[in-house]
Design a protein around this motif. Structure first.
Motif, PDB file in Angstrom:
ATOM      1  N   SER A   1     -25.424  18.743  31.877  1.00 22.60           N
ATOM      2  CA  SER A   1     -26.817  18.806  31.426  1.00 22.60           C
ATOM      3  C   SER A   1     -26.908  19.040  29.925  1.00 22.60           C
ATOM      4  O   SER A   1     -27.605  18.311  29.198  1.00 22.60           O
ATOM      5  CB  SER A   1     -27.547  19.925  32.175  1.00 22.60           C
TER       6      SER A   1
ATOM      7  N   TRP B   1     -21.001  31.256  36.140  1.00 24.45           N
ATOM      8  CA  TRP B   1     -21.144  29.823  35.815  1.00 24.45           C
ATOM      9  C   TRP B   1     -22.491  29.585  35.137  1.00 24.45           C
ATOM     10  O   TRP B   1     -23.355  28.885  35.641  1.00 24.45           O
ATOM     11  CB  TRP B   1     -20.986  28.990  37.087  1.00 24.45           C
TER      12      TRP B   1
ATOM     13  N   GLU C   1     -24.491  26.255  34.779  1.00 25.97           N
ATOM     14  CA  GLU C   1     -25.078  25.758  36.019  1.00 25.97           C
ATOM     15  C   GLU C   1     -26.162  26.697  36.530  1.00 25.97           C
ATOM     16  O   GLU C   1     -27.236  26.244  36.934  1.00 25.97           O
ATOM     17  CB  GLU C   1     -23.992  25.587  37.085  1.00 25.97           C
ATOM     18  N   ASP C   2     -25.908  27.999  36.507  1.00 24.38           N
ATOM     19  CA  ASP C   2     -26.908  28.966  36.975  1.00 24.38           C
ATOM     20  C   ASP C   2     -28.215  28.866  36.210  1.00 24.38           C
ATOM     21  O   ASP C   2     -29.306  29.007  36.773  1.00 24.38           O
ATOM     22  CB  ASP C   2     -26.366  30.394  36.822  1.00 24.38           C
TER      23      ASP C   2
ATOM     24  N   ARG D   1     -29.275  26.249  33.808  1.00 29.50           N
ATOM     25  CA  ARG D   1     -29.148  24.976  33.082  1.00 29.50           C
ATOM     26  C   ARG D   1     -30.159  24.859  31.949  1.00 29.50           C
ATOM     27  O   ARG D   1     -29.801  24.553  30.807  1.00 29.50           O
ATOM     28  CB  ARG D   1     -29.362  23.800  34.038  1.00 29.50           C
TER      29      ARG D   1
ATOM     30  N   ASP E   1     -26.330  23.471  44.117  1.00 25.14           N
ATOM     31  CA  ASP E   1     -26.401  22.013  44.070  1.00 25.14           C
ATOM     32  C   ASP E   1     -25.113  21.419  44.615  1.00 25.14           C
ATOM     33  O   ASP E   1     -24.028  21.664  44.082  1.00 25.14           O
ATOM     34  CB  ASP E   1     -26.628  21.579  42.619  1.00 25.14           C
TER      35      ASP E   1
ATOM     36  N   PHE F   1     -23.015  19.402  42.136  1.00 24.59           N
ATOM     37  CA  PHE F   1     -22.203  20.248  41.260  1.00 24.59           C
ATOM     38  C   PHE F   1     -20.960  20.736  41.991  1.00 24.59           C
ATOM     39  O   PHE F   1     -19.840  20.684  41.443  1.00 24.59           O
ATOM     40  CB  PHE F   1     -23.030  21.438  40.768  1.00 24.59           C
TER      41      PHE F   1
ATOM     42  N   THR G   1     -12.794  24.682  36.566  1.00 20.90           N
ATOM     43  CA  THR G   1     -13.836  23.664  36.435  1.00 20.90           C
ATOM     44  C   THR G   1     -13.310  22.443  35.681  1.00 20.90           C
ATOM     45  O   THR G   1     -12.103  22.235  35.556  1.00 20.90           O
ATOM     46  CB  THR G   1     -15.075  24.267  35.737  1.00 20.90           C
TER      47      THR G   1
ATOM     48  N   LEU H   1     -18.995  20.565  34.046  1.00 18.11           N
ATOM     49  CA  LEU H   1     -19.703  21.845  33.974  1.00 18.11           C
ATOM     50  C   LEU H   1     -20.873  21.776  33.005  1.00 18.11           C
ATOM     51  O   LEU H   1     -21.924  22.373  33.237  1.00 18.11           O
ATOM     52  CB  LEU H   1     -18.731  22.945  33.542  1.00 18.11           C
TER      53      LEU H   1
ATOM     54  N   LEU I   1     -22.150  31.556  42.455  1.00 16.50           N
ATOM     55  CA  LEU I   1     -23.322  30.938  41.832  1.00 16.50           C
ATOM     56  C   LEU I   1     -24.549  31.742  42.214  1.00 16.50           C
ATOM     57  O   LEU I   1     -24.639  32.274  43.327  1.00 16.50           O
ATOM     58  CB  LEU I   1     -23.473  29.476  42.279  1.00 16.50           C
TER      59      LEU I   1
END
Length: 277
Positions: free
Chosen positions: A51, A259, A262-263, A265, A179, A182, A44, A48, A173
């Protein structure tokens, strides 16, 4: 949502020295107050944490570098990209920015860097967040070992690598419809011949000795373990071992794959803000 182009346009660069190699390190630096360093893993880049970075920067000074060999940092061949080397690079950036003691948020290999940093210099890290981090001899995993074979760099085209990494993220993911912004951010740095060689060198530098040689019981920083329970790369059992060894650690289990930022956020952001702000 921030795009990868917008993210990289806001990055700055500093020169760090690792084993006599002067290397450019790209990073985001936003906000004010006591510093928080965010460090990603393989394969990554600093996006990453886009957010969580932006949320923390509303309250604290947030710094998110691309590890050397990753993202917009130096990718040329001929330097070490191991966790040991990444720790030196982060220390170089911390010194260059005059940060002093920091809070550290690390995922995957970035968590391994944070673990080394906090165990080797306990006074330098006040609070530590580890998310599905490498530790002990939990790594390297077979996927990364195979990626690190020298012939992979010689025989893989940028298009083939992009397809392979895109597939890896889609398969690991949690969302059935991840997304696309992403996914683009995770694959964009590798879409060149230099990028192919760099990600292979990064993979070949995964040396389990760099976590087995440190003692997690030496960590004195307040520690939060944010762990995705569906992760096959770094299963939650490793987090349970860290919780037992790090006297200040608290484990929070999240329904997520590897992740986690991301999974999950919003949940990741909420826990990080509660812990750091």
């Amino acid at each position: 949502m921030t795009t990868y182009d917008e993210w990289t346009a806001a990055q700055e660069t500093a020169t760090v020295t690792v084993d006599d190699h002067d290397l450019e390190m790209a990073y985001r630096d936003e906000g004010s107050g006591d510093p928080v360093v965010f460090l990603h893993g393989i394969p990554t880049n600093s996006f990453l944490f886009h957010s969580q970075f932006e949320a923390v920067a509303e309250h604290r000074r947030a710094i998110a570098p691309d590890m050397v060999g990753y993202g917009q940092s130096a990718m040329r061949d001929g330097f070490d990209r191991s966790i040991r080397a990444q720790e030196l690079a982060v220390r170089g950036l911390v010194d260059a920015l005059g940060l002093g003691a920091i809070d550290f948020v690390g995922h995957d290999l970035g968590g391994g860097v944070g673990l080394r940093y906090a165990a080797r210099t306990p006074d330098a890290v006040d609070r530590l967040v580890l998310s599905n981090s490498v530790a002990y001899d939990s790594w390297p995993i077979q996927t990364i070992t195979d990626l690190g074979l020298p012939e992979t760099a010689r025989e893989t085209t940028p298009e083939e690598l992009e397809e392979m990494l895109d597939g890896l993220f889609r398969q690991t993911l949690l969302a059935d419809d991840p997304d696309e912004t992403f996914l683009e951010a995770m694959t964009a740095p590798w879409t060149s011949e230099e990028g192919v060689t760099s990600v292979v060198r990064n993979a070949s530098a995964t040396n389990t000795s760099h976590t087995t040689e440190i003692d997690p019981t030496a960590v004195t920083a307040d520690t939060l373990l944010l762990w995705g329970t569906e992760d096959e790369f770094q299963p939650v059992e490793w987090a349970e071992r860290l919780e037992a060894d790090v006297g200040t650690a608290e484990l929070v289990r999240l329904e997520a794959d590897h992740w986690v930022p991301e999974d999950r956020r919003e949940a990741f952001e909420e826990h990080v803000l509660d812990f750091l702000v």
